[in-house]
Motif scaffolding. Structure first.
Motif, PDB file in Angstrom:
ATOM      1  N   ARG A 327       0.751  -6.223  -0.966  1.00 35.25           N
ATOM      2  CA  ARG A 327      -0.989  -6.301  -1.030  1.00 35.25           C
ATOM      3  C   ARG A 327      -1.482  -5.525   0.264  1.00 35.25           C
ATOM      4  NH1 ARG A 327      -0.296 -11.944  -2.242  1.00 35.25           N
ATOM      5  NH2 ARG A 327      -1.441 -12.455  -0.278  1.00 35.25           N
ATOM      6  N   ILE A 328      -0.981  -5.683   1.357  1.00 35.83           N
ATOM      7  CA  ILE A 328      -1.523  -4.946   2.412  1.00 35.83           C
ATOM      8  C   ILE A 328      -1.137  -3.410   2.612  1.00 35.83           C
ATOM      9  CG2 ILE A 328      -1.157  -4.492   4.995  1.00 35.83           C
ATOM     10  CD1 ILE A 328      -0.628  -7.633   5.408  1.00 35.83           C
ATOM     11  N   ALA A 329       0.024  -3.297   1.773  1.00 35.22           N
ATOM     12  CA  ALA A 329       0.328  -1.617   1.815  1.00 35.22           C
ATOM     13  C   ALA A 329      -0.369  -1.270   0.704  1.00 35.22           C
ATOM     14  CB  ALA A 329       1.956  -1.544   1.314  1.00 35.22           C
ATOM     15  N   ALA A 330      -0.863  -1.802  -0.481  1.00 34.03           N
ATOM     16  CA  ALA A 330      -1.818  -1.337  -1.437  1.00 34.03           C
ATOM     17  C   ALA A 330      -3.120  -1.085  -0.941  1.00 34.03           C
ATOM     18  CB  ALA A 330      -1.771  -2.190  -2.797  1.00 34.03           C
ATOM     19  N   HIS A 331      -3.784  -2.126   0.010  1.00 35.75           N
ATOM     20  CA  HIS A 331      -4.951  -1.542   0.552  1.00 35.75           C
ATOM     21  C   HIS A 331      -5.013  -0.597   1.258  1.00 35.75           C
ATOM     22  CE1 HIS A 331      -7.342  -4.865  -1.227  1.00 35.75           C
ATOM     23  NE2 HIS A 331      -6.448  -5.622  -0.982  1.00 35.75           N
ATOM     24  N   ARG A 332      -4.000  -0.287   2.222  1.00 38.31           N
ATOM     25  CA  ARG A 332      -3.775   0.709   3.139  1.00 38.31           C
ATOM     26  C   ARG A 332      -3.744   1.933   2.622  1.00 38.31           C
ATOM     27  NH1 ARG A 332       0.365  -1.993   7.546  1.00 38.31           N
ATOM     28  NH2 ARG A 332      -1.043  -2.940   8.884  1.00 38.31           N
ATOM     29  N   ALA A 333      -3.113   2.031   1.313  1.00 38.42           N
ATOM     30  CA  ALA A 333      -2.719   3.259   0.584  1.00 38.42           C
ATOM     31  C   ALA A 333      -4.015   3.621  -0.086  1.00 38.42           C
ATOM     32  CB  ALA A 333      -1.671   3.042  -0.611  1.00 38.42           C
ATOM     33  N   LEU A 334      -4.907   2.746  -0.471  1.00 37.89           N
ATOM     34  CA  LEU A 334      -6.111   3.224  -1.205  1.00 37.89           C
ATOM     35  C   LEU A 334      -6.906   3.675  -0.094  1.00 37.89           C
ATOM     36  CD1 LEU A 334      -6.546  -0.096  -3.525  1.00 37.89           C
ATOM     37  CD2 LEU A 334      -6.410   2.532  -4.346  1.00 37.89           C
ATOM     38  N   ALA A 335      -7.154   3.011   1.147  1.00 38.82           N
ATOM     39  CA  ALA A 335      -7.937   3.508   2.207  1.00 38.82           C
ATOM     40  C   ALA A 335      -7.460   4.833   2.513  1.00 38.82           C
ATOM     41  CB  ALA A 335      -7.682   2.486   3.410  1.00 38.82           C
ATOM     42  N   GLU A 336      -6.323   5.228   2.631  1.00 41.16           N
ATOM     43  CA  GLU A 336      -5.899   6.546   2.938  1.00 41.16           C
ATOM     44  C   GLU A 336      -6.393   7.623   1.807  1.00 41.16           C
ATOM     45  OE1 GLU A 336      -1.662   6.310   3.577  1.00 41.16           O
ATOM     46  OE2 GLU A 336      -2.225   5.126   5.426  1.00 41.16           O
ATOM     47  N   THR A 337      -6.471   7.182   0.687  1.00 37.95           N
ATOM     48  CA  THR A 337      -6.796   7.869  -0.647  1.00 37.95           C
ATOM     49  C   THR A 337      -8.170   8.161  -0.421  1.00 37.95           C
ATOM     50  OG1 THR A 337      -4.751   7.114  -1.881  1.00 37.95           O
ATOM     51  CG2 THR A 337      -6.716   8.261  -2.947  1.00 37.95           C
ATOM     52  N   LEU A 338      -8.963   7.181  -0.358  1.00 39.19           N
ATOM     53  CA  LEU A 338     -10.340   7.382  -0.339  1.00 39.19           C
ATOM     54  C   LEU A 338     -11.041   7.655   1.050  1.00 39.19           C
ATOM     55  CD1 LEU A 338     -11.142   3.825  -2.145  1.00 39.19           C
ATOM     56  CD2 LEU A 338     -11.146   6.135  -3.237  1.00 39.19           C
ATOM     57  N   ASP A 339     -10.879   8.896   1.386  1.00 37.76           N
ATOM     58  CA  ASP A 339     -11.145   9.502   2.626  1.00 37.76           C
ATOM     59  C   ASP A 339     -12.386  10.240   2.844  1.00 37.76           C
ATOM     60  OD1 ASP A 339     -10.347  11.571   1.161  1.00 37.76           O
ATOM     61  OD2 ASP A 339      -8.686  12.148   2.860  1.00 37.76           O
ATOM     62  N   GLY A 340     -12.998  10.452   1.664  1.00 35.87           N
ATOM     63  CA  GLY A 340     -14.273  11.384   1.497  1.00 35.87           C
ATOM     64  C   GLY A 340     -15.468  10.277   2.196  1.00 35.87           C
TER      65      GLY A 340
END
Length: 947
Positions: A327-340
């Motif tokens: 779950r933590i990895a999923a949220h970190r990956a999404l945060a890195e993707t949503l960088d705009g």
């Protein structure tokens, strides 16, 4: 849709109504999996001829203010260009389309109503709002606001929420409880199962359709055939949610590991954006191929437009079933993707979800999210962001500041209980004086909502005492808020004495100085004990003026009796000059809105109603023009009070009703109680007994336990007026005396004095009329206002010798303002009654007939009956054909308000904004009203209503 005939009929009726141009709303509620979403799906499938807009609440998106509204309106955003500029700007701002703050959430709500109305003008609409319990609160508030005000636009709104008794904003919507289906319908959903197996599944599912499907889908082939009977299920039926979650978790557990990981990413996402999910999944080693097993299992639907879990419970199971590290990895990956820049708020929340301990970088990002949400009136979202930022903050002082910010935004969102819970978490003691001042304001909000106004004022004043030396800039707002919070004259005087140079406090420092002095003398011995009992420090303030914390709490009735009317009236002359300076500053717009409000209250208190009306009208215009909707109910309340004093009862009622609508929308329970009491007074004068009693009783339920003196006084005044109008003198006297005691100060009870005198005379207790008559005379001498003088002379006629009575009655009639028909009619009635007792029947008939016609004109039915009875006793009669029969009386209350505004020349859009309706609903009301009035166009309204 097995077993849902009744629900389907109701939904299809709504769809038919929408096609005919009528609007409606319905909230479906029930336990998880009961079939609410399926009913929405059915509505969407049957919506031929309607445009379908749909949004579903997502748990991880609950704190993103207006995200649900944006998702719902995305297909119709082009209609923003048709909206009034302030409304269009507000929606563009909350949707992040422009970088501008929103000053008021009411503008957003009205804009949402306008969007629905404008979109439906092109094609009737079906709006489907699923999982309301997981929709962000600002969106729920706005959509519920719109749903309650749609009438003739052709919009059907279907909401679905989990729970047997939904609360929050949606509670005011029409509701339909969706319950389990019967065994016959349940069996039809279980084809291919051996009869004993089907029976056991039906017993376990308790009529829940989703449970029926998921529990059966979780069975192995051997179990489905019954070969392993009994089923591998608990012997005793377990709670449905846990059993259902176990079944879903088992299905997800059977999927490949890579599929479970990408499901965790999809469940953590809050957009359903396939590209974003795949980009984030790629950072954890996943790919689009990993979605296929979940699709084949029927857990997920994937298209070019995005992905969607078949049911929110599947999303929940996919997320909760993943290990914490995934779950933590999923949220970190999404945060890195949503960088705009456009995704900054979502990025911050994903980072917060991934945090496992204090992290100042993430906390700072969340604080920026809170500031952004607050600037767009998404106060619940701003509060949540501040709270999460505080949880990630290690420094106690910084954590305290963020918790205070969370509590402040919670109070502005109407979440007083949550505000109190957040305030309880603030680390103590607070070393920073400015922070302590802000914390005092938070505590006062909680106290005002759940305790007493007097205690709220004390909290603010104590905060001023504690911070005055180091943060004098906080002193004006703390003391002004304190004076505004309480209706206790002595406490107001003590607060004012704390900063006598502050212009807005100079007036009460003079007006109520006598009360404060009396209370100090009576309570010096009790002061230390009271402060200790309240946990208040008795340390002296920075100045020589006694601290407010040292003022003992004396019952209002004691204060009222301890201060003579003459001393209260003599203080008025000392207040005139500072009040004149304050009025001049208001006219130059050099003061804050709070100062305007206080100035209007002081003018009203000192019976300068013309000036009070000007100041109050300007304050209302200020709120309307600048979109300060949160303060609009308070300014409208003041305006209505002044209009009542001026005899403009229809205007007072209209503004009080508007204020009550707004106060209810903003969850301003304290103001709601005051407005109910005021509307009870207006209803009592009109003889609307049931409505007056209901409003007064509901107001008293709030005001009495909290010691809200003015609200209690007004509610009791309404009940006393009912009794007085129906001739029950003793009961009226008791009620009005209690109202006077609740008001607490002679000036604050001045409007009650004429009724007290008349009630005492009618009750055969002339000795109890003497003191209020003398108090009224003293007020009339000091205030020098014709209306007060007229009431005083009328009361002197009532209690004085007959040799002087006619002199006083005639003087009163000369003094009455021309536009105060009700008060003048009361004087004519009493004068006519006196003339009849003097056997001057011809003279009496003229006065009684004039009183009767005036009462009839203002709609004061009890007084009409009383005047008619007296006229008959004087040998006269009244021809009903001669009475003013207002055509507006033929209309419904809503039609009456629309017509009244239309007669002033207001456009449908302007009327809609003021009455919180859509322009099409306004047009519908006018269409229905014209035939009742016998006219064909709005140009005839002004002449008709003024004729």
């Amino acid at each position: 849709m097995q077993g849902r005939d009744a629900e389907l009929r109701r939904i299809e009726l709504m769809l038919d109504d929408a096609l005919r141009g009528e609007s409606g709303a319905l909230l479906l509620h029930g336990e998880a999996g009961i079939g609410k979403t399926a009913l929405l799906d059915h509505a969407a499938a049957r919506a031929q001829g309607l445009r379908v807009l749909r949004v579903e609440g997502i748990e991880s998106e609950m704190e993103l203010g207006f995200s649900g509204l944006h998702q719902l309106f995305l297909p119709v955003l082009q209609v923003l260009d048709r909206l009034p500029a302030p409304q269009a700007q507000a929606l563009r701002s909350v949707f992040g389309l422009v970088d501008a703050p929103v000053r008021d959430r009411l503008t957003v709500a009205l804009a949402a109503l306008s969007v629905l109305a404008e979109a439906a003008a092109d094609m009737p609409l079906l709006c489907l709002v699923d999982d309301v319990q997981w929709l962000d609160q600002p969106s729920v508030d706005v959509l519920a606001f719109a749903a309650r005000r749609l009438r003739a636009e052709g919009v059907a709104m279907l909401f679905a929420a989990r729970g047997d008794s939904p609360g929050g904003t949606a509670r005011a919507l029409p509701r339909l409880h969706v319950t389990g289906i019967d065994r016959t319908a349940a069996a039809a959903l279980l084809p291919g199962l051996a009869p004993p197996v089907a029976e056991r599944i039906i017993d376990q599912a308790h009529g829940n359709p989703l449970a029926l499907r998921e529990l059966s889908a979780a069975l192995t082939p051997a179990q489905r055939s019954g070969q392993l009977g009994p089923l591998a299920l608990p012997e005793a039926p377990s709670a449905l949610p846990s059993r259902l979650q176990e079944a879903l978790a088992e299905r997800i557990h059977r999927l490949p590991e890579a599929t479970r990981r990408i499901l965790a990413v999809a469940a953590a996402d809050d957009t359903g954006d396939l590209a974003a999910v795949l980009a984030a999944a790629a950072r954890t080693g996943g790919s689009v191929d990993d979605l296929a097993p979940a699709e084949r299992a029927g857990l997920l639907a994937v298209s070019g437009a995005g992905l969607r879990f078949r049911h929110p419970l599947v999303r929940f199971a996919a997320y909760r079933g993943a290990p914490l590290a995934e779950r933590i990895a999923a949220h970190r990956a999404l945060a890195e993707t949503l960088d705009g820049a456009g995704h900054a708020h979502r990025r911050a929340w994903h980072l917060a979800a991934a945090a496992t301990g204090p992290d100042e970088r993430v906390a700072a990002e969340l604080e920026r999210v809170a500031e952004w949400a607050g600037s767009r009136q998404a106060m619940a979202s701003a509060s949540a962001a501040y709270e999460r930022a505080a949880q990630l903050t290690a420094d106690p002082a910084l954590r305290a500041r963020r918790l205070i910010g969370a509590a402040q935004r919670a109070s502005e969102a109407g979440q007083d209980e949550r505000c109190g819970a957040l305030a309880d978490q603030v680390p103590q003691p607070l070393q920073d004086p400015g922070m302590a001042a802000d914390f005092a304001r938070v505590r006062a909000v909680v106290e005002l909502g759940f305790g007493s106004p007097a205690r709220a004022a004390r909290i603010l004043a104590e905060g001023a005492d504690a911070t005055a030396a180091e943060r004098p800039d906080k002193l004006p707002v703390l003391l002004t808020d304190a004076a505004f919070a309480t209706g206790d004259a002595a406490l107001i005087a003590q607060i004012a004495a704390r900063a006598p140079a502050l212009p807005v406090l100079a007036v009460p420092s003079h007006t109520f100085a006598d009360t404060a002095a009396t209370r100090r003398e009576d309570g010096d011995a009790a002061a230390d004990g009271d402060a200790a009992a309240d946990g208040v420090s008795a340390a002296p303030a920075a100045s020589a003026v006694p601290t407010v914390s040292a003022v003992p709490a004396v019952p209002a009735a004691s204060a009222a009796s301890a201060v003579s009317a003459a001393s209260a009236a003599s203080a008025v002359s000392n207040a005139r000059q500072p009040l004149a300076e304050l009025v001049a500053a208001c006219d130059r717009t050099e003061v804050s809105l709070m100062d305007r409000l206080m100035t209007g209250h002081y003018c009203h208190l000192l019976a300068d109603h013309a000036t009070a009306h000007r100041v109050a009208s300007a304050a209302v215009a200020h709120c309307r023009d600048r979109g300060v909707g949160g303060w609009l109910p308070t300014t409208l309340h003041l305006l209505a009070q002044v209009e009542l004093a001026l005899g403009r009862r229809d205007d007072a009622r209209s503004h009080a009703i508007e204020a009550l609508r707004l106060a209810d929308y903003y969850d301003l329970h304290h103001r709601v109680a005051h407005l109910r009491a005021l509307l009870a007074v207006l209803a009592a004068a009109r003889g609307e007994e049931d409505r007056a009693r209901e409003l007064a009783d509901r107001a008293l339920e709030y005001t009495r336990p909290r010691g809200v003196g003015r609200g209690t006084s007004d509610a009791l005044w309404a009940l006393g007026l009912l009794d007085l109008g129906s001739g029950q003198g003793q009961r009226a006297l008791d009620r009005l005396a209690a109202a006077r005691d609740a008001a607490g100060h002679p000036l604050m009870a001045r409007h009650l004095l004429p009724d007290l005198v008349e009630a005492a005379v009618r009750a055969g207790r002339p000795e109890r009329a003497q003191a209020p008559a003398e108090a009224l005379a003293a007020c009339a001498d000091a205030l020098r206002q014709p209306a007060i003088g007229a009431q005083s002379r009328r009361c002197r006629a009532l209690i004085g010798p007959d040799t002087r009575a006619e002199e006083h009655y005639l003087a009163a009639l000369d003094l009455h303002p021309a536009d105060d028909g009700f008060e003048r009619a009361r004087t004519e009635l009493l004068y006519g009654e006196w003339l009849r007792r003097q056997r001057r029947k011809l003279d009496a008939r003229d006065r009684l007939r004039a009183a009767l016609e005036r009462f009839d004109r203002v709609g004061a039915r009890p007084w009409v009956r009383r005047a008619r009875t007296e006229l008959r006793a004087a040998g006269g009669h009244h021809d009903p054909a001669l009475a003013a029969d207002s055509p507006i009386a033929r209309l419904s209350p809503q039609e009456r308000e629309v017509v009244r505004l239309a007669a002033t020349g207001a456009t449908n859009r302007e009327i809609a904004t003021q009455l919180l309706l859509s322009p099409r609903t306004v047009g519908h009301h006018l269409y229905r009203a014209f035939p009742k009035l016998g006219i064909g166009s709005r140009t005839q309204l002004a002449d008709l209503l003024n004729g």
